[in-house]
Each structure stands twice: as C-alpha cells, then as structure tokens.
Design a protein around this motif. Structure first.
Motif, PDB file in Angstrom:
ATOM      1  N   THR A  30       0.890  -1.160  -0.048  1.00  0.00           N
ATOM      2  CA  THR A  30       0.029  -0.096  -0.061  1.00  0.00           C
ATOM      3  C   THR A  30       0.808   1.380  -0.045  1.00  0.00           C
ATOM      4  N   ARG A  31       0.436   2.181  -0.974  1.00  0.00           N
ATOM      5  CA  ARG A  31       1.377   3.280  -0.986  1.00  0.00           C
ATOM      6  C   ARG A  31       0.312   4.540  -0.778  1.00  0.00           C
ATOM      7  N   PHE A  32       0.683   5.795  -0.405  1.00  0.00           N
ATOM      8  CA  PHE A  32      -0.179   6.924  -0.405  1.00  0.00           C
ATOM      9  C   PHE A  32       0.031   7.565  -1.601  1.00  0.00           C
ATOM     10  N   VAL A  33      -1.265   7.951  -2.154  1.00  0.00           N
ATOM     11  CA  VAL A  33      -0.953   8.667  -3.521  1.00  0.00           C
ATOM     12  C   VAL A  33      -1.379  10.188  -3.283  1.00  0.00           C
ATOM     13  N   LYS A  34      -2.446  10.470  -2.464  1.00  0.00           N
ATOM     14  CA  LYS A  34      -2.924  11.997  -1.941  1.00  0.00           C
ATOM     15  C   LYS A  34      -3.875  11.934  -0.928  1.00  0.00           C
ATOM     16  N   ALA A  35      -4.274  12.904  -0.616  1.00  0.00           N
ATOM     17  CA  ALA A  35      -5.258  13.035   0.394  1.00  0.00           C
ATOM     18  C   ALA A  35      -6.604  12.226  -0.002  1.00  0.00           C
ATOM     19  N   GLY A  36      -7.200  11.279   0.541  1.00  0.00           N
ATOM     20  CA  GLY A  36      -8.419  10.783  -0.101  1.00  0.00           C
ATOM     21  C   GLY A  36      -8.130   9.480  -0.969  1.00  0.00           C
ATOM     22  N   LYS A  37      -6.725   9.060  -1.106  1.00  0.00           N
ATOM     23  CA  LYS A  37      -6.594   7.992  -1.987  1.00  0.00           C
ATOM     24  C   LYS A  37      -5.326   7.145  -1.552  1.00  0.00           C
ATOM     25  N   VAL A  38      -5.252   5.836  -1.413  1.00  0.00           N
ATOM     26  CA  VAL A  38      -4.074   5.059  -1.469  1.00  0.00           C
ATOM     27  C   VAL A  38      -4.273   3.909  -2.280  1.00  0.00           C
ATOM     28  N   GLU A  39      -3.162   3.495  -2.782  1.00  0.00           N
ATOM     29  CA  GLU A  39      -3.421   2.287  -3.781  1.00  0.00           C
ATOM     30  C   GLU A  39      -2.342   1.283  -3.553  1.00  0.00           C
ATOM     31  N   VAL A  40      -2.391  -0.072  -4.341  1.00  0.00           N
ATOM     32  CA  VAL A  40      -1.554  -0.894  -4.249  1.00  0.00           C
ATOM     33  C   VAL A  40      -0.582  -0.856  -5.548  1.00  0.00           C
ATOM     34  N   LYS A  41       0.891  -0.906  -5.055  1.00  0.00           N
ATOM     35  CA  LYS A  41       1.806  -0.704  -5.863  1.00  0.00           C
ATOM     36  C   LYS A  41       2.676  -2.190  -5.860  1.00  0.00           C
ATOM     37  N   ASP A  42       3.337  -2.494  -6.995  1.00  0.00           N
ATOM     38  CA  ASP A  42       4.273  -3.696  -7.049  1.00  0.00           C
ATOM     39  C   ASP A  42       5.732  -3.045  -6.879  1.00  0.00           C
ATOM     40  N   VAL A  43       5.921  -3.870  -5.633  1.00  0.00           N
ATOM     41  CA  VAL A  43       7.332  -3.320  -5.268  1.00  0.00           C
ATOM     42  C   VAL A  43       8.423  -4.708  -4.882  1.00  0.00           C
ATOM     43  N   ALA A  44       9.648  -4.447  -4.658  1.00  0.00           N
ATOM     44  CA  ALA A  44      10.692  -5.678  -4.680  1.00  0.00           C
ATOM     45  C   ALA A  44      10.149  -6.072  -3.206  1.00  0.00           C
ATOM     46  N   LYS A  45      10.009  -7.291  -3.169  1.00  0.00           N
ATOM     47  CA  LYS A  45      10.009  -8.305  -1.836  1.00  0.00           C
ATOM     48  C   LYS A  45      10.971  -7.872  -1.020  1.00  0.00           C
ATOM     49  N   PRO A  46      10.665  -7.674   0.519  1.00  0.00           N
ATOM     50  CA  PRO A  46      12.103  -7.357   1.381  1.00  0.00           C
ATOM     51  C   PRO A  46      13.034  -8.568   1.595  1.00  0.00           C
ATOM     52  N   GLU A  47      14.170  -8.283   1.959  1.00  0.00           N
ATOM     53  CA  GLU A  47      14.974  -9.314   2.031  1.00  0.00           C
ATOM     54  C   GLU A  47      15.664  -9.247   3.416  1.00  0.00           C
ATOM     55  N   ILE A  48      16.397 -10.157   4.075  1.00  0.00           N
ATOM     56  CA  ILE A  48      17.128 -10.083   5.227  1.00  0.00           C
ATOM     57  C   ILE A  48      18.057  -9.140   5.114  1.00  0.00           C
ATOM     58  N   GLU A  49      18.352  -8.041   5.860  1.00  0.00           N
ATOM     59  CA  GLU A  49      19.371  -7.146   5.763  1.00  0.00           C
ATOM     60  C   GLU A  49      20.321  -6.932   7.091  1.00  0.00           C
ATOM     61  N   LYS A  50      19.951  -7.538   8.069  1.00  0.00           N
ATOM     62  CA  LYS A  50      20.523  -7.504   9.479  1.00  0.00           C
ATOM     63  C   LYS A  50      20.071  -8.776  10.111  1.00  0.00           C
ATOM     64  N   ASP A  51      21.225  -9.321  11.079  1.00  0.00           N
ATOM     65  CA  ASP A  51      21.048 -10.565  11.520  1.00  0.00           C
ATOM     66  C   ASP A  51      19.760 -10.817  12.366  1.00  0.00           C
ATOM     67  N   ASP A  52      19.351  -9.574  12.881  1.00  0.00           N
ATOM     68  CA  ASP A  52      18.260  -9.929  13.824  1.00  0.00           C
ATOM     69  C   ASP A  52      16.872  -9.543  13.125  1.00  0.00           C
ATOM     70  N   ASP A  53      16.706  -9.622  11.568  1.00  0.00           N
ATOM     71  CA  ASP A  53      15.557  -9.366  10.957  1.00  0.00           C
ATOM     72  C   ASP A  53      14.795 -10.810  10.520  1.00  0.00           C
ATOM     73  N   VAL A  54      13.576 -10.529  10.520  1.00  0.00           N
ATOM     74  CA  VAL A  54      12.724 -11.833  10.061  1.00  0.00           C
ATOM     75  C   VAL A  54      11.811 -11.284   9.099  1.00  0.00           C
ATOM     76  N   ILE A  55      11.597 -12.085   7.870  1.00  0.00           N
ATOM     77  CA  ILE A  55      10.796 -11.595   6.844  1.00  0.00           C
ATOM     78  C   ILE A  55       9.440 -12.380   7.089  1.00  0.00           C
ATOM     79  N   LEU A  56       8.450 -11.710   7.097  1.00  0.00           N
ATOM     80  CA  LEU A  56       6.971 -12.474   7.205  1.00  0.00           C
ATOM     81  C   LEU A  56       6.158 -12.249   6.330  1.00  0.00           C
ATOM     82  N   HIS A  57       5.574 -13.382   5.788  1.00  0.00           N
ATOM     83  CA  HIS A  57       4.305 -13.339   4.830  1.00  0.00           C
ATOM     84  C   HIS A  57       3.158 -12.821   5.756  1.00  0.00           C
ATOM     85  N   VAL A  58       2.719 -11.563   5.195  1.00  0.00           N
ATOM     86  CA  VAL A  58       1.371 -11.196   6.120  1.00  0.00           C
ATOM     87  C   VAL A  58       0.154 -11.906   5.596  1.00  0.00           C
TER      88      VAL A  58
END
Length: 345
Positions: free
Chosen positions: A4-32
């Motif tokens: 979900t991304r903010f477009v403008k007041a009164g509108k949000v929409e879904v965008k296709d973005v890169a899937k997150p990856e582990i960046e630090k040793d104490d990270d967890v990737i969750l499937h929501v």
C-alpha cells in the motif's frame, strides 16, 4: 509483491514493489496473513498530515507466517505463526525489563510501518515477535481478528488501563470510542473495574462498548460530558480515566472527569493543539504513552484470547482484500467501519 502506498489525500493504492530481504542478523521476513488500518493511518488520508506522494503509508499491525530469519534469530523459525507488534523491544534493556518495551533503549528504529503488504521485514525480531500456537488455518476468522488486535489496539487499550492504575472495584471513564477506546473497555473489565463509563456518540460503537463491559454510555462531549460523569458519580469523578484519542478536547475532558488523586492513562497519539497541564490542584497522576505490546501479549493478553476470556477482534467490522485497500481506508474515514481488516490472499 503488493504494498500500500499513499497517493494523495483521499487515495491510497497498491503498488508492485520489490519483496523485502534479510538485511541484518536480527531481521525476520514475514508473509502477512492479515493487516489492518489504524486511525493514525487516516490522518494523511483525511488531509490532516502532509505526506509525500507514493510513500509507504502507515500500516503497523499484522499477523503472519515466518518465511526466513536472520542469523541471530533463535526464538522463531520459518513456518511459525506470529503476531507482529508495532514495537520492536529487545527484552533486556532497562525499559524492556521494567515492562516498557515500546520505549526500548537499544533501538532507534522502534516503530513499524508498511505492514499493509504481502511481505514485511520485521526488525529486531528475536524478542519482539509473539509466537501463536499452531497455524493460521487452525483458527476461526474471529480468532485471527483477535490475534491481529493484539498487534496494537488491544495492547494499547490495556496500556491505558494499566497506566491509569485501574483497580478492582474502580469507576473508570474511557474517553474515545475507536478501536483503542473499545479495547480500553475490555481492559478495564479485565482488571476488575466495577463501573465503566464509555464516551461514545455512535450507536454501533455504543453497542460494542456495552458488549465489552461498559455499564454506562455518555454521548455528550466537552463540558456537557463532564457534567454527565459528575452526575453519574455523585460529583466524585472517576477513579481512573483512559484517554484514547489524543486531541485537545479529549485530554481536557479526561482531566476534568478525574477525581482528586485519580490516575489518567493517556495513549491517544497527540495531534493538534494538545497541551498537558499539571492539574496540580487535583493531585492527578498523568501517565501513559507508547504501549508495551510484546510485554502485555506474552504476559496476559494472548492467553486471555486463547482462553476465550476476551474477544477484541470484534472491533474489526469489515474486511477487504489488499487490492481494495482504498475502500478499507474510506470505510473507516466515513465511519462505516470501526476498524478494517486487510487480507493479502
């Protein structure tokens, strides 16, 4: 992935973005599995906050399944079902040990965003994630909603009650009828309050407050509401007050309805022209802030949900697929939903 991304007041929409990856040793990737819309997410949506177009919109509450873990993670593994709090406590600093993991002293990036997505990178996960027994498919939709409530609103309502020092037999006033305020009603009852006065102007929220344990409902606002509380309490005022809005009006109301020596627990995120007077003349204790989500979930709230003692998932009154996320926001902005669930499947 979808996010979900903010477009403008009164509108949000879904965008296709890169899937997150582990960046630090104490990270967890969750499937929501489920996320939701918070009242604070609506500030920019309603044009009350300035926000950059195409930026990640709020979204700080989720339940999900662990997909991958960093090298330092020992408490969860891929496949585990977890509650993802909006806070990321370490569990061993002075604040966390004292039960205030929302103010963890070891992390400067302690607040989440971007949970209205298919996947999220959960930082500092080793202690902060709350493991739920079994898998999502083992539970009813109602139970899943209650687990989702534990990621923020139920724990925040409980924080209001704890910082207001609610005791068995108390008369409690709850200022605010959003999801946090309604969970504050649950919390006051859980802690043994004898009388719970909920302030609400909306019939659906009044009904849910009563279902959760409110003994009285006040629809008036401002000085009229204060007068009504005094009438109901024989001019004594409340033993404890839960401030669950964060506005100037709600704060002033909370201070005025508290009896001398009472505690006011404030968890409404301050916005607008909010000042916090000392209330010196009434000896009122004013406390509260960011909720201790992991502490409360692990200590009492998850068990209370699993045992059927509380059912905070009822604050979710509508559900939307992530592709219809703008409708989820609009339903809350138009007060057609108390709180909207956002599913990713």
């Amino acid at each position: 992935m979808r996010q979900t991304r903010f477009v403008k007041a009164g509108k949000v929409e879904v965008k296709d973005v890169a899937k997150p990856e582990i960046e630090k040793d104490d990270d967890v990737i969750l499937h929501v599995v489920q996320a939701c819309v918070c009242g604070s997410d609506l500030w920019a949506y309603r044009g009350l906050d300035n926000k950059e177009p195409n930026s990640i919109n709020g979204g700080h509450e989720a339940i999900g399944v662990v997909e991958s873990v960093g090298k330092a993670i020992t408490t969860v593994k891929p496949g585990d079902f977890v509650i993802a709090p909006f806070t990321h406590g370490c569990g061993h600093c002075a604040a966390c040990r004292a039960g205030f993991d929302g103010n963890c002293q070891n992390h400067s990036d302690n607040i989440s965003k971007g949970y209205q997505s298919e996947y999220v990178r959960f930082q500092h996960a080793n202690w902060a994630l709350v493991k739920v027994p079994g898998k999502p498919e083992d539970y009813s939709q109602g139970m899943l909603n209650s687990f989702l409530a534990l990621s923020d609103v139920m724990a925040t309502g409980f924080h209001a009650a704890k910082t207001a020092n609610v005791q068995k037999g108390d008369t409690v006033v709850v200022v605010g009828d959003g999801a946090v305020g309604l969970c504050g009603v649950i919390s006051a009852q859980l802690l043994g309050a004898k009388r719970i006065i909920a302030m609400s102007r909306h019939a659906d929220r009044q009904a849910l407050a009563k279902e959760f344990g409110a003994t009285d409902v006040i629809a008036e606002r401002g000085d009229e509401a204060v007068a009504k509380v005094m009438e109901l309490t024989n001019n004594a005022g409340a033993d404890a007050v839960l401030e669950c809005v964060g506005s100037e009006l709600s704060t002033n109301t909370a201070l005025k309805v508290a009896r001398p020596g009472a505690h006011v627990g404030r968890v409404g995120l301050p916005h607008g022209n909010v000042e916090f007077p000392l209330a010196f003349g009434k000896n009122i204790a004013l406390s509260g802030g960011i909720a201790s989500v992991t502490t409360y979930d692990k200590g009492i709230l998850l068990k209370a949900v699993l045992d059927g003692e509380i059912n905070p998932g009822k604050v979710f009154t509508d559900s939307f697929n992530i592709d219809d996320v703008d409708a989820a926001y609009k339903a809350m902005a138009d007060r057609k939903a108390i709180k909207s669930v956002v599913t990713t499947d």
